[in-house]
Design an enzyme around this catalytic site. Structure first.
Site: not given
Length: 229
Positions: A116, A118, A184, A186
Site C-alpha cells: 500500500e 508504493h 517486496h 519496493c
C-alpha cells in the site's frame, strides 16, 4: 468496517465480479477475462494514469501507451478484488464436525499482493496451521482465505494477522499459526535495491502462543527452528 466485511458496491466491472466469484468459490485461471474496455468505468483511473504518463515525460497518445490507462483500470480492480469477497460465501458451510485434534498444516500457498505504500507487488508463500476444537475447515478454503486478503492494498504484517484472526473467529480452533514469506519489489527495485531479500512475518494465536511445544511443532513442519528455541 471489520477486516473481513466485503466492500459491496454496485457497478463492479464484469471481469472483477467473475474474479470475486472465483475467490469465493474456486480460484481459477484468470487468463480468460474478457478483453476490451473496463465495464463500469467512470474514467477517473484512466485520467489519472494519463496525467502520470505526462508527468514522467511520456506521451499517452503514442501507440504503445494508448491503451495503458484502460489496462491499468482493469488491473487495479483485479488486484484489489479481495475487498468485494463475501466471507460467508467463501466459507459456504465448509466447516465440519470431526473428531480430530491434531495440528493441520497447509504449506506453500502462493500469493501476490500490492504494497500500500508504493503500489508495487510483494509475493511469496503463506503457511497456515491450526489445531481443531472438534471442527475442521475444507482444505480448499484456506488458500481462498489467503487470496481474499492478498487481493487488497496491504502491508505484510497486517495481512498475516488478518488471516490468523479470520480463521480464529470463523473456526474457533484451539489455536492458529500463520507465517508469510515474501519478496517486496519496493525493496528490490527502488530504495535500498536489495533483490533476493525475503521478509518473514508470523502470527500465533491461542495454543500456538501459549504452548512452546505446539509452536515448535508448527515451525518444525516449516523446516525452521521456532523463534527463541
Amino acid at each position: 468496517m471489520s477486516s473481513d466485511e466485503p466492500r459491496r458496491g454496485r457497478g463492479l466491472p464484469e471481469h472483477v465480479r467473475r474474479l470475486v466469484s472465483e475467490i469465493e468459490t474456486e480460484i481459477g485461471d484468470e487468463d480468460d477475462l474478457s478483453p476490451g474496455p473496463a465495464a463500469g468505468s467512470n474514467g477517473r483511473i484512466e485520467t489519472a494514469v494519463r496525467e502520470i504518463l505526462v508527468e514522467i515525460g511520456e506521451d499517452p497518445e503514442r501507440e504503445g501507451l494508448r491503451a495503458t490507462p484502460d489496462r491499468m483500470h482493469r488491473m487495479y480492480h483485479e488486484l484489489t478484488a479481495g475487498y468485494h469477497v463475501d466471507p460467508d460465501r467463501l466459507i459456504n458451510d465448509a466447516i465440519f464436525e470431526v473428531g480430530y485434534s491434531e495440528m493441520v498444516v497447509v504449506r506453500d500457498i502462493p500469493f501476490y499482493s500490492l504494497c500500500e505504500h508504493h503500489l508495487l507487488p510483494f509475493f511469496g508463500s503463506a503457511h497456515v496451521a491450526y489445531v481443531p476444537d472438534a471442527r475442521v475447515i475444507g482444505l480448499s478454503k484456506i488458500p481462498r482465505v489467503v487470496e481474499m486478503f492478498a487481493r487488497r492494498l496491504q502491508v505484510q504484517e497486517r495481512m498475516t494477522q488478518q488471516i490468523a484472526d479470520f480463521l480464529m473467529e470463523r473456526l474457533s480452533p484451539k489455536g492458529v499459526g500463520v507465517v508469510l514469506e515474501a519478496t517486496h519489489l519496493c525493496a528490490a527495485m527502488r530504495g535500498v535495491r536489495k533483490p533476493g531479500t525475503v521478509m518473514t512475518t508470523a502470527s500465533v494465536l491461542g495454543l500456538f502462543r501459549r504452548n512452546d511445544k505446539t509452536r515448535a511443532e508448527f515451525f518444525a513442519h516449516l523446516g525452521r527452528p521456532a523463534p527463541g528455541a
